[in-house]
Scaffold this active site. Sequence first.
Site, short mmCIF file in Angstrom:
data_model
loop_
_atom_site.label_atom_id
_atom_site.label_comp_id
_atom_site.label_asym_id
_atom_site.label_seq_id
_atom_site.Cartn_x
_atom_site.Cartn_y
_atom_site.Cartn_z
N ASP A 8 0.67 -1.16 0.10
CA ASP A 8 -0.15 0.09 -0.17
C ASP A 8 0.94 1.43 -0.01
OD1 ASP A 8 -1.02 -2.35 0.95
OD2 ASP A 8 -2.80 -1.32 1.97
N GLU A 39 -4.19 2.10 -3.64
CA GLU A 39 -5.49 2.57 -2.93
C GLU A 39 -5.33 3.99 -1.92
OE1 GLU A 39 -8.11 1.49 -0.34
OE2 GLU A 39 -6.93 0.83 1.30
N ASN A 67 -10.48 -0.34 0.17
CA ASN A 67 -11.51 0.09 0.61
C ASN A 67 -11.65 1.81 0.27
OD1 ASN A 67 -9.42 0.13 2.51
ND2 ASN A 67 -10.48 1.34 3.65
N HIS A 68 -10.65 2.38 0.01
CA HIS A 68 -10.76 3.72 -0.31
C HIS A 68 -10.76 3.91 -1.91
CE1 HIS A 68 -10.18 4.95 3.79
NE2 HIS A 68 -8.68 4.25 3.66
N HIS A 149 -7.64 -7.68 0.05
CA HIS A 149 -7.49 -6.19 0.98
C HIS A 149 -8.47 -6.44 2.16
CE1 HIS A 149 -6.18 -2.37 1.02
NE2 HIS A 149 -7.45 -1.91 1.43
N HIS A 176 -1.20 -2.17 6.88
CA HIS A 176 -0.18 -1.27 6.58
C HIS A 176 1.17 -1.73 7.31
CE1 HIS A 176 -2.20 2.45 4.85
NE2 HIS A 176 -2.53 1.36 4.20
FE FE2 Z 1 -7.24 -0.18 2.78
#
Ligand code: FE2
Length: 256
Positions: A8, A39, A67-68, A149, A176
């Site tokens: 990420d 993302e 999700n983003h 994810h 992360h």
């Molecule tokens: Fe995420």
Amino acid sequence: MRVLFIGDIVGKSGRNALTEHLPFLKEKYGYDLLILNGENAAHGKGITSKIYNSFVELGADCVTLGNHAFAKDNIYTFIDRADRLIRPYNMSPMNVGRSVKILKHEGKKIGVFNIYGNAFMENYTLTPFESMDLLMQENPCDIRVVDFHGETTGEKYAFLHGYYDKASLIVGTHTHVQTADEQIYNGCRFICDVGMTGAYDSVLGRDSEEVVETNRTGIRTRYQVSRNPGMLSAVWVDIDLETGRAVGIERIQLLP
Ligand code: FE2
């Protein structure tokens, strides 16, 4: 065939770390395919067309999301044209973009799938298992690579045990924080979370002072991304093109 999967990429610190380290990674690991999770690339949430194009220029074969994915309105203007960009299959809205990228290498079709966990996540639709079954039915290919994810280790391990014989590589993203559990399980390469490429001195890429204050007071603040120097997190994986199974995996962390 060697795949490099970079975790990420968070904001400018993450983008700078990517640009800085990629030539070294190419020279040292000589990867054939490059997959990035983008993302969080645009100020921690979402991705813009400009950033996506910069990833393609750096040689990304596929950019995955999470999700983003739809955090920046700009995404709707280019996602359907961005043929290397994939979004989680089982997340609403379902009718924009694609969730599979088919890559070709030495006559083999490698399908990269983007799947979304349900545990502690929002806006999910199908389960990861329902998603994988549908994606496999709809996208025949020789070798499958999954960006899962999701938030929890348990859900990612359940997915590994459900699909180790169908996928050649399952990489967890989203938390992360890189996990130290990279492994080859019955021929499937797996890591619970590859970790982030973003500010090293931060809280998951966010400005630590702001996050500490939010946690101290319980008052939500504006989302600030840390501008501190970035680290890079990745895994490389070797896939035997004849058998489609594992021959090696190693995780990478490059600190500033
Ligand atoms: Fe995420």
